[in-house]
Structure formats: C-alpha cells, structure tokens
Design a protein around this motif. Sequence first.
Motif, short mmCIF file in Angstrom:
data_model
loop_
_atom_site.label_atom_id
_atom_site.label_comp_id
_atom_site.label_asym_id
_atom_site.label_seq_id
_atom_site.Cartn_x
_atom_site.Cartn_y
_atom_site.Cartn_z
N VAL A 151 -48.90 -22.00 41.44
CA VAL A 151 -49.06 -22.99 42.50
C VAL A 151 -48.36 -22.49 43.76
N ILE A 211 -47.14 -24.00 47.57
CA ILE A 211 -46.93 -25.23 48.34
C ILE A 211 -46.45 -24.85 49.74
N LEU A 236 -54.39 -31.38 48.74
CA LEU A 236 -54.56 -30.60 47.52
C LEU A 236 -55.86 -29.82 47.61
N ILE A 263 -51.00 -28.15 48.99
CA ILE A 263 -50.78 -27.68 47.63
C ILE A 263 -52.04 -26.95 47.17
#
Length: 278
Positions: A19, A21, A32, A58
């Motif tokens: 991930v 961010i 997202l 994200i």
Amino acid sequence: MSQPFVYRTIELDGGHLRVAIRPGKADLPPLLVFNGIGANLELLFPFVRALDPDMEVIAFDVPGVGGSSLPSLPYRFSDLAKRVSRMLDYLDVGQVNVIGVSWGGALAQQFAHDFPQRCKKLILAATCAGMAMLPAKPKVLWRMASARRYIQPSYGARIAPDIYGGAFRHDPALAQAFASKVRSGGRRGYYLQLLAGLGWTSIHWLHRIHQPTLILAGDDDPIIPLPNMRLLARRIPNSQLHVIGDGHLFLVARAQTVAPIISSFLAQERQRARIHQA
C-alpha cells in the motif's frame, strides 16, 4: 507541495498487500485508487501528483501484482472488495472517495455496491459494466489477454499506440516512460485478474449505485469504446459523464486536464469522513 508517499505492507488473509499512502488533510475523505489490470500502483503516480495536494490518496497493488503477494486461490471482485474493506479497517479509515481505472473500475463498482456506507463518491475512468460491454476490436482483445506487455516493457511500449490510443499514438517517449515504471507480478497474477472478471457484470445492479458518480471516458479508447461509458452514465442514477479528448490512459497522458475535473467533483461537499449507520 504534495507530500511523499508512505509505503505500508498489510498482512491479510494469509498474504500481504503493498500500500502507498500520500498524506493529506484530515477533514477531507481519502481518495482510494483501484488500478487497471496488471498495473502496479506507481503507474498512476503522475496523476496523483496532479491532484489537490491536500487530498490524501491511498493506492495498493492487487494480489499478485507489483509488490503484493500472489494469492493461493482465484478470487472474484466481491472477494477483493471485502479484502479492501478490511484493509481500510487496518488503516483506521472509515469513508473514502473511490476512483477505479479500467479493470479497477469494475472493482470500484463492486465496492460501491457492496459497501455503500464506506464509499462517499465514485469515479469511474475508462471502464465498463463487464460482460455486458461493447467489446474492443479482436486485435486489441488478443493483446490484452496476454501479460507480455508487463513482463517485457519494450513490447509494451511498442504496442502502446494500438491498445491505448490517444496521445500514445504519436508520442513514443510517453509510451517508453510508462513502460519503464512497470513492476510485473508475473503471468499468474495477471491471469488471476482476468479470471476475476470472467462472467462478471454490474448491468443488473448499476441502478442501485446511489453515490454521486463521475464517469470519465476517452474519445479514442481502443480498449473501452465510448458507448460503454455512455451506458454506465445511463444506468447509474446520480452520475455525470465527461469525455476527454484522449485514449485509454488519459489519467496519465492528460493528468493536468483531468485532475481539476476530479478535484472539482470531490470538492462539491467538503466534510469530515464518516460512516453512516443504516
């Protein structure tokens, strides 16, 4: 100035998700990102950098793509939507705005349908309603059925004009730059993504997507012909369609044009992110 990306590795369901961010202001819901088939999260970084720097973003690599682990079993879009919801739980994020690109647009539709309380607004870019779509030309479909363009970047750059259209038709440097950012997860991860969409369609429940929805389409998209995006706009009740003068990857080629459209759509109602209880 935009904040740098913070990378996380999240353990879920016996595997891990990579991930990234980009921090933003706490009073804005995070955006997202659901990326396209075979595409690692870095491929959309130029688009993310063009967005409002106050917006938290994200992004993640789908299982079997980029830096996420290869799943042991096939999955469906509904399975992956549940995993994404658990990922948000892990990150302590309640409600998000969602953008889905191409294959990721199908996942975004599924997420908005299955978890309406978590999806505040929906953005669908260069995507379709699955098996109910008007298909691309056979030559394009044949090339999309293979993971070769992600495994061999030189091949991906060579066929980019034919499969992506738009600016990629006349800018070899753009195709080379895009191919240079590819981080392949291998053939199996790619084919599991193809399998996830086999037989899938949202056409019978699109009318139940009630989030404000922005639909972005390229007018020279060899992969998703424009009528598919018009169909989404007709079937989703609270939607608006913007046609961009470019091809399938207009988020990359026209980031400075598209980002203000998205920022304006998301800024129409600025408030702290929250989950509405039914």
